[in-house]
Design a protein around this motif. Structure first.
Motif, PDB file in Angstrom:
ATOM      1  N   TYR A 124      41.232  49.678  31.284  1.00  0.00           N
ATOM      2  CA  TYR A 124      40.268  50.737  31.566  1.00  0.00           C
ATOM      3  C   TYR A 124      40.148  51.684  30.381  1.00  0.00           C
ATOM      4  O   TYR A 124      39.040  52.060  29.973  1.00  0.00           O
TER       5      TYR A 124
ATOM      6  N   ASN B 125      33.362  42.359  47.202  1.00  0.00           N
ATOM      7  CA  ASN B 125      32.343  42.230  46.162  1.00  0.00           C
ATOM      8  C   ASN B 125      31.183  41.353  46.605  1.00  0.00           C
ATOM      9  O   ASN B 125      30.034  41.617  46.231  1.00  0.00           O
TER      10      ASN B 125
ATOM     11  N   THR C   2      36.280  45.387  33.835  1.00  0.00           N
ATOM     12  CA  THR C   2      36.432  44.535  35.013  1.00  0.00           C
ATOM     13  C   THR C   2      37.773  43.817  35.000  1.00  0.00           C
ATOM     14  O   THR C   2      38.381  43.599  36.059  1.00  0.00           O
TER      15      THR C   2
ATOM     16  N   MET D 119      32.136  54.072  36.558  1.00  0.00           N
ATOM     17  CA  MET D 119      31.165  52.989  36.447  1.00  0.00           C
ATOM     18  C   MET D 119      29.795  53.345  37.009  1.00  0.00           C
ATOM     19  O   MET D 119      28.763  53.112  36.371  1.00  0.00           O
TER      20      MET D 119
ATOM     21  N   TRP E 129      27.345  41.637  36.575  1.00  0.00           N
ATOM     22  CA  TRP E 129      28.367  40.900  35.834  1.00  0.00           C
ATOM     23  C   TRP E 129      29.763  41.284  36.316  1.00  0.00           C
ATOM     24  O   TRP E 129      30.642  40.431  36.443  1.00  0.00           O
ATOM     25  N   ASN E 130      29.949  42.553  36.622  1.00  0.00           N
ATOM     26  CA  ASN E 130      31.221  43.009  37.189  1.00  0.00           C
ATOM     27  C   ASN E 130      31.527  42.256  38.485  1.00  0.00           C
ATOM     28  O   ASN E 130      32.638  41.736  38.678  1.00  0.00           O
TER      29      ASN E 130
ATOM     30  N   TRP F 265      26.341  45.750  36.165  1.00  0.00           N
ATOM     31  CA  TRP F 265      27.068  45.847  37.433  1.00  0.00           C
ATOM     32  C   TRP F 265      27.186  44.473  38.095  1.00  0.00           C
ATOM     33  O   TRP F 265      28.217  44.151  38.683  1.00  0.00           O
TER      34      TRP F 265
ATOM     35  N   MET G 159      31.980  46.257  29.778  1.00  0.00           N
ATOM     36  CA  MET G 159      32.060  45.965  31.207  1.00  0.00           C
ATOM     37  C   MET G 159      33.061  44.847  31.477  1.00  0.00           C
ATOM     38  O   MET G 159      33.793  44.876  32.479  1.00  0.00           O
ATOM     39  N   THR G 160      33.119  43.867  30.606  1.00  0.00           N
ATOM     40  CA  THR G 160      34.074  42.770  30.762  1.00  0.00           C
ATOM     41  C   THR G 160      35.509  43.289  30.699  1.00  0.00           C
ATOM     42  O   THR G 160      36.361  42.916  31.514  1.00  0.00           O
TER      43      THR G 160
ATOM     44  N   GLU H 135      40.051  46.202  36.463  1.00  0.00           N
ATOM     45  CA  GLU H 135      39.850  46.259  37.912  1.00  0.00           C
ATOM     46  C   GLU H 135      40.562  45.116  38.618  1.00  0.00           C
ATOM     47  O   GLU H 135      41.200  45.308  39.667  1.00  0.00           O
TER      48      GLU H 135
END
Length: 289
Positions: A165, A23, A197, A108, A133-134, A131, A193-194, A200
């Motif tokens: 997810y 990342n 993630t 995403m 923030w991810n 993105w 998104m939070t 993820e």
């Protein structure tokens, strides 16, 4: 290679650390590329990228030692060896279920981005912030989460991530209710998104750790390769399938995104079933495999 050089009890954290590095590179690459493009022609970015990749290859060749222990059996790889992996029915079931999960992974940068801009009216800059923030979450939260989840069974961790997810993507359709209230639309997508993630950060290290745990020690590379093919298949099928859903359920935002989220629900059910097959020892994050 991570599985070879890191003791089983620390593998989950090691895969988490690897995820952080990916990342950081993903975030810095576009930034550095943008800075360099100010002074050099755009075509030079590809040349610089090629030189950087070649440099990494040389450094790996010169300074990274072979991870196989001395005296450990070695055999020359043949393409047919991948076919032998398919005889492991438990592993192939794991790969099949993971295709469903990685179909959610692939949303995403495709369906989510298209829906956010074309339907919800978000700007490209706002999507880029989501993105970012991810990436920020992964960089600063992956290691603490990896340590925390290491006491649980791998299939339980991946099932939980799959449900994150499913929840995150399934809720996106509700963002349409805030369509005329732009700040609230962005806030709602930020929450989505939070949640995604979080999924993820649960799934990424645990899925690789499970491959290492259930594969024979001298065949881990082959198993990782086949799992990589399964994940790539999921990444490819995700946007394609979601595109069909977008076309056929246009105007029915909630149903559309709930349908996409169902991939995660089906994957979670599959992982729970896999956990029953594997048993506690093989499914443990500190497996001696």
């Amino acid at each position: 290679m991570v599985a070879d050089v890191v003791e089983p009890s620390k593998r989950l954290e090691a895969y988490g650390l690897l995820r952080i590095g990916q990342n950081v590179g993903w975030a810095l690459g576009p930034v550095l590329g943008g800075i360099v493009s100010i002074w050099l022609p755009f075509s030079w970015l590809f040349l610089i990228g090629a030189v950087a990749t070649a440099t990494v290859s040389v450094l790996l060749w010169l300074y990274i030692e072979e991870s196989l222990r001395q005296g450990q059996e070695r055999s020359r790889f043949k393409v047919t060896d991948l076919g032998k992996v398919t005889h492991d029915s438990i592993f192939m079931f794991y790969c099949a279920v993971s295709v469903l999960l990685f179909m959610n992974f692939g949303q995403m940068s495709s369906t989510y981005a298209v829906y956010s801009t074309d339907t919800l009216g978000m700007t490209e800059a706002e999507v880029a912030l989501l993105w970012s923030w991810n990436g920020i979450m992964v960089i600063f939260m992956q290691m603490p989460i990896s340590r925390w989840i290491s006491k649980y069974r791998m299939t339980t961790i991946i099932s939980t991530g799959s449900m994150f997810y499913a929840l995150g993507w399934g809720m996106v359709g509700l963002a349409g209710a805030f369509h005329l209230l732009s700040p609230w639309t962005f806030t709602f997508l930020f929450v989505n998104m939070t949640i995604v993630t979080m999924g993820e950060m649960f799934v990424s290290p645990a899925s690789m750790n499970l491959v290492a745990s259930i594969s024979p020690e001298n065949e881990r590379g082959r198993y990782m390769g086949v799992f990589g093919l399964a994940s790539s298949l999921g990444f490819s099928l995700g946007p394609f399938t979601a595109g069909l859903v977008l076309d056929n359920l246009a105007g029915q935002d909630i149903l559309m995104w709930v349908t996409i989220g169902l991939f995660g629900v089906m994957a979670a059910i599959g992982y729970q079933f896999l956990g029953r097959i594997l048993g506690k020892e093989r499914d443990s994050s500190v497996s001696k495999a």
